[in-house]
Design a protein around this motif. Sequence first.
Motif, PDB file in Angstrom:
ATOM      1  N   GLU A 188       0.721  -0.898   0.050  1.00 44.88           N
ATOM      2  CA  GLU A 188      -0.210   0.033  -0.040  1.00 44.88           C
ATOM      3  C   GLU A 188       0.798   1.513   0.210  1.00 44.88           C
ATOM      4  O   GLU A 188       0.152   2.372   0.061  1.00 44.88           O
ATOM      5  CB  GLU A 188      -0.653  -0.440   1.282  1.00 44.88           C
ATOM      6  N   LEU A 189       2.428   1.149   0.167  1.00 40.71           N
ATOM      7  CA  LEU A 189       3.405   2.524   0.531  1.00 40.71           C
ATOM      8  C   LEU A 189       3.337   2.820  -1.230  1.00 40.71           C
ATOM      9  O   LEU A 189       2.611   2.247  -2.263  1.00 40.71           O
ATOM     10  CB  LEU A 189       4.517   1.952  -0.123  1.00 40.71           C
ATOM     11  N   ILE A 190       3.167   4.326  -0.895  1.00 45.11           N
ATOM     12  CA  ILE A 190       3.713   5.237  -2.244  1.00 45.11           C
ATOM     13  C   ILE A 190       4.574   6.056  -1.449  1.00 45.11           C
ATOM     14  O   ILE A 190       4.907   6.244  -1.068  1.00 45.11           O
ATOM     15  CB  ILE A 190       2.208   6.606  -1.992  1.00 45.11           C
ATOM     16  N   LEU A 191       5.223   6.081  -3.172  1.00 41.85           N
ATOM     17  CA  LEU A 191       6.602   6.976  -3.092  1.00 41.85           C
ATOM     18  C   LEU A 191       6.418   8.060  -3.912  1.00 41.85           C
ATOM     19  O   LEU A 191       6.332   8.294  -4.993  1.00 41.85           O
ATOM     20  CB  LEU A 191       7.558   5.811  -3.923  1.00 41.85           C
ATOM     21  N   GLY A 192       6.595   9.097  -2.674  1.00 44.11           N
ATOM     22  CA  GLY A 192       7.057  10.200  -3.559  1.00 44.11           C
ATOM     23  C   GLY A 192       7.891  10.657  -4.600  1.00 44.11           C
ATOM     24  O   GLY A 192       9.377  10.667  -3.857  1.00 44.11           O
ATOM     25  N   PHE A 193       7.789  11.559  -5.478  1.00 40.03           N
ATOM     26  CA  PHE A 193       8.591  11.785  -6.431  1.00 40.03           C
ATOM     27  C   PHE A 193       9.548  13.339  -6.679  1.00 40.03           C
ATOM     28  O   PHE A 193      10.570  13.412  -7.254  1.00 40.03           O
ATOM     29  CB  PHE A 193       9.432  10.326  -7.206  1.00 40.03           C
ATOM     30  N   SER A 194       8.086  13.742  -6.416  1.00 39.01           N
ATOM     31  CA  SER A 194       8.427  15.389  -7.262  1.00 39.01           C
ATOM     32  C   SER A 194       7.999  16.016  -5.889  1.00 39.01           C
ATOM     33  O   SER A 194       6.206  15.551  -5.320  1.00 39.01           O
ATOM     34  CB  SER A 194       7.843  15.081  -8.241  1.00 39.01           C
ATOM     35  N   ASP A 195       8.496  17.203  -5.659  1.00 29.61           N
ATOM     36  CA  ASP A 195       7.827  18.399  -4.936  1.00 29.61           C
ATOM     37  C   ASP A 195       7.754  20.049  -5.988  1.00 29.61           C
ATOM     38  O   ASP A 195       8.688  20.417  -6.099  1.00 29.61           O
ATOM     39  CB  ASP A 195       8.396  18.560  -3.746  1.00 29.61           C
ATOM     40  N   LYS A 196       6.745  20.418  -6.393  1.00 33.63           N
ATOM     41  CA  LYS A 196       5.602  21.149  -6.706  1.00 33.63           C
ATOM     42  C   LYS A 196       7.370  21.119  -7.983  1.00 33.63           C
ATOM     43  O   LYS A 196       7.781  22.314  -8.602  1.00 33.63           O
ATOM     44  CB  LYS A 196       6.640  22.457  -5.605  1.00 33.63           C
TER      45      LYS A 196
END
Length: 165
Positions: free
Chosen positions: A124-132
């Motif tokens: 169920e994990l989500i990998l964040g790869f971009s911020d703005k």
Amino acid sequence: MERIINITGKVKYPITLDPSVWIFDDRRLDLTTHFSTEKDNTDSTEAYTKAVSKHWDREIMEGAVFPPTLKTERIYEKQKMLTGTFGILFKPFLKNSEPASTASVLVIETEDDNYELPLNEAYELILGFSDKGKQLSADGPVHVYFGDGSNQQNPIKKVKAFIVK
């Protein structure tokens, strides 16, 4: 800082992840709205099929002509890619690595600490790869969010590897 992350351990196929190319992946999620909207119980293949079907229907109705609205939509999508905050589901990568039947834990190795969680929760994990619109270079290459968003304000950062035990 290393930009590549590996999935290793009790897996049939060790996998190498490169978060810098995920911006072009259709499975990306908008993290600014993902945790605040209601969950849709469709999987990514079903969502992809719906999107392709919608596009195909539109092509049939409007023809192959590119009216100004399509150009405007393309510009909007490009702008969204350049300024958005995105993540991607970890499930397809973990599933493709084919964890052993005896595997029960996923270890998230970071520069500072290691985090262990049950393998069934790891899907169920989500990998964040971009911020703005920018890569997570200072504390990246990815941020790890739990599927329910409980650590949305304090994700796991500085991830080096995923180890299946």
